[in-house]
Design a protein around this motif. Sequence first.
Motif, PDB file in Angstrom:
ATOM      1  N   ALA A 262      32.008 -35.848 -10.552  1.00  0.00           N
ATOM      2  CA  ALA A 262      30.539 -35.750 -10.456  1.00  0.00           C
ATOM      3  C   ALA A 262      29.979 -34.810 -10.040  1.00  0.00           C
ATOM      4  N   ALA A 263      30.642 -33.988  -9.169  1.00  0.00           N
ATOM      5  CA  ALA A 263      30.051 -32.696  -8.604  1.00  0.00           C
ATOM      6  C   ALA A 263      30.038 -31.516  -9.759  1.00  0.00           C
ATOM      7  N   LEU A 264      31.160 -31.648 -10.592  1.00  0.00           N
ATOM      8  CA  LEU A 264      31.223 -30.444 -11.483  1.00  0.00           C
ATOM      9  C   LEU A 264      30.367 -31.048 -12.661  1.00  0.00           C
ATOM     10  N   ALA A 265      30.188 -32.043 -12.896  1.00  0.00           N
ATOM     11  CA  ALA A 265      29.142 -32.400 -14.060  1.00  0.00           C
ATOM     12  C   ALA A 265      27.992 -32.200 -13.530  1.00  0.00           C
ATOM     13  N   ARG A 266      27.442 -32.379 -12.393  1.00  0.00           N
ATOM     14  CA  ARG A 266      25.949 -32.084 -11.939  1.00  0.00           C
ATOM     15  C   ARG A 266      25.935 -30.472 -12.055  1.00  0.00           C
ATOM     16  N   GLU A 267      26.972 -29.893 -11.825  1.00  0.00           N
ATOM     17  CA  GLU A 267      26.923 -28.431 -11.686  1.00  0.00           C
ATOM     18  C   GLU A 267      26.748 -27.908 -13.132  1.00  0.00           C
ATOM     19  N   ILE A 268      27.414 -28.746 -14.274  1.00  0.00           N
ATOM     20  CA  ILE A 268      27.255 -27.974 -15.629  1.00  0.00           C
ATOM     21  C   ILE A 268      25.663 -28.234 -15.932  1.00  0.00           C
ATOM     22  N   ARG A 269      25.248 -29.742 -15.603  1.00  0.00           N
ATOM     23  CA  ARG A 269      24.038 -29.923 -15.998  1.00  0.00           C
ATOM     24  C   ARG A 269      22.866 -28.932 -15.495  1.00  0.00           C
ATOM     25  N   ALA A 270      23.053 -28.622 -14.160  1.00  0.00           N
ATOM     26  CA  ALA A 270      22.213 -27.815 -13.618  1.00  0.00           C
ATOM     27  C   ALA A 270      21.890 -26.265 -14.000  1.00  0.00           C
ATOM     28  N   ALA A 271      23.220 -25.988 -14.505  1.00  0.00           N
ATOM     29  CA  ALA A 271      23.392 -24.672 -15.540  1.00  0.00           C
ATOM     30  C   ALA A 271      22.501 -24.722 -16.691  1.00  0.00           C
ATOM     31  N   GLY A 272      22.051 -25.863 -17.385  1.00  0.00           N
ATOM     32  CA  GLY A 272      21.500 -26.168 -18.573  1.00  0.00           C
ATOM     33  C   GLY A 272      22.254 -26.680 -19.521  1.00  0.00           C
ATOM     34  N   MET A 273      23.274 -27.086 -19.341  1.00  0.00           N
ATOM     35  CA  MET A 273      24.381 -27.490 -20.388  1.00  0.00           C
ATOM     36  C   MET A 273      24.664 -29.046 -20.176  1.00  0.00           C
ATOM     37  N   ARG A 274      25.022 -29.263 -21.422  1.00  0.00           N
ATOM     38  CA  ARG A 274      25.432 -30.968 -21.224  1.00  0.00           C
ATOM     39  C   ARG A 274      26.882 -31.047 -20.864  1.00  0.00           C
ATOM     40  N   ALA A 275      27.155 -32.000 -20.020  1.00  0.00           N
ATOM     41  CA  ALA A 275      28.598 -32.248 -19.239  1.00  0.00           C
ATOM     42  C   ALA A 275      29.244 -33.394 -20.004  1.00  0.00           C
ATOM     43  N   GLY A 276      30.497 -33.002 -20.024  1.00  0.00           N
ATOM     44  CA  GLY A 276      31.587 -34.288 -20.364  1.00  0.00           C
ATOM     45  C   GLY A 276      32.778 -33.878 -19.691  1.00  0.00           C
ATOM     46  N   VAL A 277      33.664 -34.810 -19.786  1.00  0.00           N
ATOM     47  CA  VAL A 277      35.072 -34.827 -19.483  1.00  0.00           C
ATOM     48  C   VAL A 277      36.024 -35.120 -20.350  1.00  0.00           C
ATOM     49  N   VAL A 278      37.404 -34.775 -20.375  1.00  0.00           N
ATOM     50  CA  VAL A 278      38.368 -34.841 -21.449  1.00  0.00           C
ATOM     51  C   VAL A 278      39.346 -35.702 -20.629  1.00  0.00           C
ATOM     52  N   LEU A 279      39.784 -36.589 -21.414  1.00  0.00           N
ATOM     53  CA  LEU A 279      40.945 -37.438 -21.037  1.00  0.00           C
ATOM     54  C   LEU A 279      41.965 -37.397 -22.083  1.00  0.00           C
ATOM     55  N   ASN A 280      43.218 -37.112 -21.132  1.00  0.00           N
ATOM     56  CA  ASN A 280      44.452 -36.835 -21.908  1.00  0.00           C
ATOM     57  C   ASN A 280      44.925 -38.456 -22.372  1.00  0.00           C
ATOM     58  N   PRO A 281      45.860 -38.556 -23.350  1.00  0.00           N
ATOM     59  CA  PRO A 281      46.227 -39.767 -23.784  1.00  0.00           C
ATOM     60  C   PRO A 281      46.364 -40.747 -22.940  1.00  0.00           C
ATOM     61  N   GLU A 282      47.383 -40.541 -21.992  1.00  0.00           N
ATOM     62  CA  GLU A 282      47.866 -41.326 -20.826  1.00  0.00           C
ATOM     63  C   GLU A 282      46.760 -41.803 -19.822  1.00  0.00           C
ATOM     64  N   THR A 283      45.670 -41.199 -19.736  1.00  0.00           N
ATOM     65  CA  THR A 283      44.809 -41.393 -18.757  1.00  0.00           C
ATOM     66  C   THR A 283      43.760 -42.511 -19.259  1.00  0.00           C
ATOM     67  N   PRO A 284      43.539 -43.410 -18.382  1.00  0.00           N
ATOM     68  CA  PRO A 284      42.841 -44.513 -18.811  1.00  0.00           C
ATOM     69  C   PRO A 284      41.413 -44.411 -18.658  1.00  0.00           C
ATOM     70  N   ALA A 285      40.640 -45.058 -19.418  1.00  0.00           N
ATOM     71  CA  ALA A 285      39.226 -45.022 -19.347  1.00  0.00           C
ATOM     72  C   ALA A 285      38.531 -45.553 -17.808  1.00  0.00           C
ATOM     73  N   ALA A 286      39.132 -46.617 -17.294  1.00  0.00           N
ATOM     74  CA  ALA A 286      38.566 -46.815 -16.144  1.00  0.00           C
ATOM     75  C   ALA A 286      38.473 -45.835 -14.911  1.00  0.00           C
ATOM     76  N   VAL A 287      39.209 -44.796 -15.332  1.00  0.00           N
ATOM     77  CA  VAL A 287      38.857 -43.519 -14.178  1.00  0.00           C
ATOM     78  C   VAL A 287      37.896 -43.126 -14.130  1.00  0.00           C
TER      79      VAL A 287
END
Length: 789
Positions: free
Chosen positions: A663-688
């Motif tokens: 969440a902190a990284l996402a906020r930092e990216i947004r604060a820099a004027g960019m859209r923020a997102g995450v990447v999930l490897n195939p084995e990483t569940p959505a629930a994370v």
Amino acid sequence: MSYVIGVDGGTESIRAGVYSSDGTLVASSATPYSTQYPKPGWAEQDPEDWWAGLGAAVKAVVAKSGVPVSEIKGFGMDTTCCSVVALDASGNALRPCLLWMDMRPCLLWMDMRSGAECAPAVLATGDAALRVNSAGQGPVSAEWMIPKALWLKRNEPDTYAAAKYVCEYQDFMNLRLTGRMVASINNASIRWHYCSKRGWPTSLLAALDLSDLMEKWPQEMLELGAVIGGLTRDAAAHLGLPEGLPVAQGGADAFVGILGLGVVNPGEMALLTGSSHLHLGLVDREISGGGMWGSYSDAVLHGLYVVEGGQTSTGSVAAWFRKIVGGDSVSYQELDAEAAAVPPGCEGLLCLDHFQGNRTPFTDPHSRGAFSGLSLGHTRGHMFRAVLEGVSMGTELVLEAMRKAGYQPTSIAVAGGAARSPLWLQLHADVCGVPLHITKGGTDACLLGSAMLAAVGAGLYDSIPGAAAAMVKIERTILPDKNAHAAYGPVIAHYRRLYTSLKPLFHSQAGGSAGAAKGGGGGGVTLGDKLGKPLAAVRARGDALRTAADVRGIVDASILAADFADFGGEAERALEAGAQWCHVDIVDGHFAKILTFGPPVVRSLRRRLPQLFIDVHLAVENPGEYIAQLAAAGASQVLFHVEACRSADAGHPSPTYCIDTVAALAREIRAAGMRAGVVLNPETPAAVIAPLLSPGAVQLDCVDCLAVQPGFGGQPFDKSVLQKVAELREMCPTLDIQVDGGVNLKTAAACVQAGANVLTAGTCIFGAEDCAAAVGALRQALAARWTLQ
């Protein structure tokens, strides 16, 4: 002589007219009201403005007419259709307004926010009720009732749950007038997917998880002209009319307008002209077909069906041409005179009238206007005649679609702006080969149609055809010229091919413009951005007010598979082919045993393509180290691995994810004027990442679901990603969800069906012999569920 009041509840004002029983307009009056546009593509009005405007208009017209109220025998009203309101048990509007706290607005007919609730959700059911939408081929317009109601349930669940009624402008006003909540068979047949032969669209509603809408719709339905009830005491006082005055059931303005043109028999058609054209014809049996809407059973007259077509820009094209060649310094009469001196076909000059897209028969929002065959010998008169001929030939193509379905118009009654031009009327008749009728007072056809319904409800006539025979008068008829009609045969053939030939170019030029054209946001570069909107405006736009309707289909071209010698040229090639985003992978060897380019490549792309949406995938151990550099380089969106924010604990077999770090990284990216997102490897569940996607607290703009392990080419597509995508879409309908890795022409459809709206593809695009064809196929897969950006 008896009198009635007809009311036309339009988009900009509400008009009232006092008519004598022979159809003579004694007086009219109008009261304007405002429309609010709280977000792009949204349009709202306050129902209380309708009610206040009605009282003012009726009182004014009665005073102006000098007719004693005792001689007024009936009241009828048409309104805009699919102006949807949510009401409580007392009949008061419920929806809160974003901009005005004391307003409870409706979703006006032109409101397009429910775009996401149309093609993907509705057409996918394949329900029989969809036959009225080009024989089930669609699209279903965002204007219609069911998409709007579905949007309310998904996006304003509290309002939807609290609503006793979900109904129309027409129903709201009739409730206020009579105290009775009823539906009009006209509105229900033409825009609610109701069919008098098959009943309510219960299976369609069930497929959309919208069965409870049946309980919120009015439980009674009346045909046009039937008496709803008498004016209540309060309504009578509000209008200055006698208590108990019979109120007749009305319907949609244009459909009531065809009655005001005297169109009451099979084979007859009404052509309502203005900025656009609307074609409404009567047929004695149920038909359907591609390139048209309908047929709608019993929609205006019991036992008859209505077929519908439309041209988006007609009179507006003529007005545009006049404006650019002289404006007020040149009259339409002058332009008509110059055009009349030009022979049919304009000596090889054609005009495609799709200046704002095409409604029917092609239903293509990306199509645009064009002049073809221009030479130095063509004059202003040639060009204006080409405009008039182009619109007339567009009408002929609508009629062709109807003829193929089994409807052959025998006459066309014309109302509106085109009726003021003898030349244009003659061109319509010559091109289509059908006689045109001009009626007395045709410009007030909707008002007269409402007065006719009032007369039937008051018992002055025993039927609508009887009222039409007495109240509608044909002033003149324009017959087609046989020689001119024959001359237009080859011209129409060329016109018909013009759209087919230019369609690929239009769609390529549109690129990412569909979202802009329909008022959607949701990230990415719209046509406005490509034409020069500063990139900062794109990055700073934010998604605070984003809804599911704003989600758009996006092709994201991954330059990892491009020619490394010319990244800028490759990105430009992908954009010209129709891709909307460019995906840049930055890998540091931690997630994959390769090393790829970094922020300097982003900066180079930004210099080459200033308005490019650059989607950066950080497959690195410490993503925070790159945020400032990427912002300075001009990245539009930064995605980082959630796996970079975890720790291995010997006491636990599964890794522990630090969601606060994410969440902190996402906020930092947004604060820099960019859209923020995450990447999930195939084995990483959505629930994370579920805590970051809770309703009302979405902290991510995008999630990239990898269908392969990062960095290794040639891996098979991991189908388990599809379930993950579906889970994410259910968690957050407003999210951009992309599938990355293994996306090709075979897997794209499954990704979209699961809920992905961004397809990240590299080899599929840059390794194809025909880049444009590959991108086109991906866009087609996206279009099955999403409106394209």
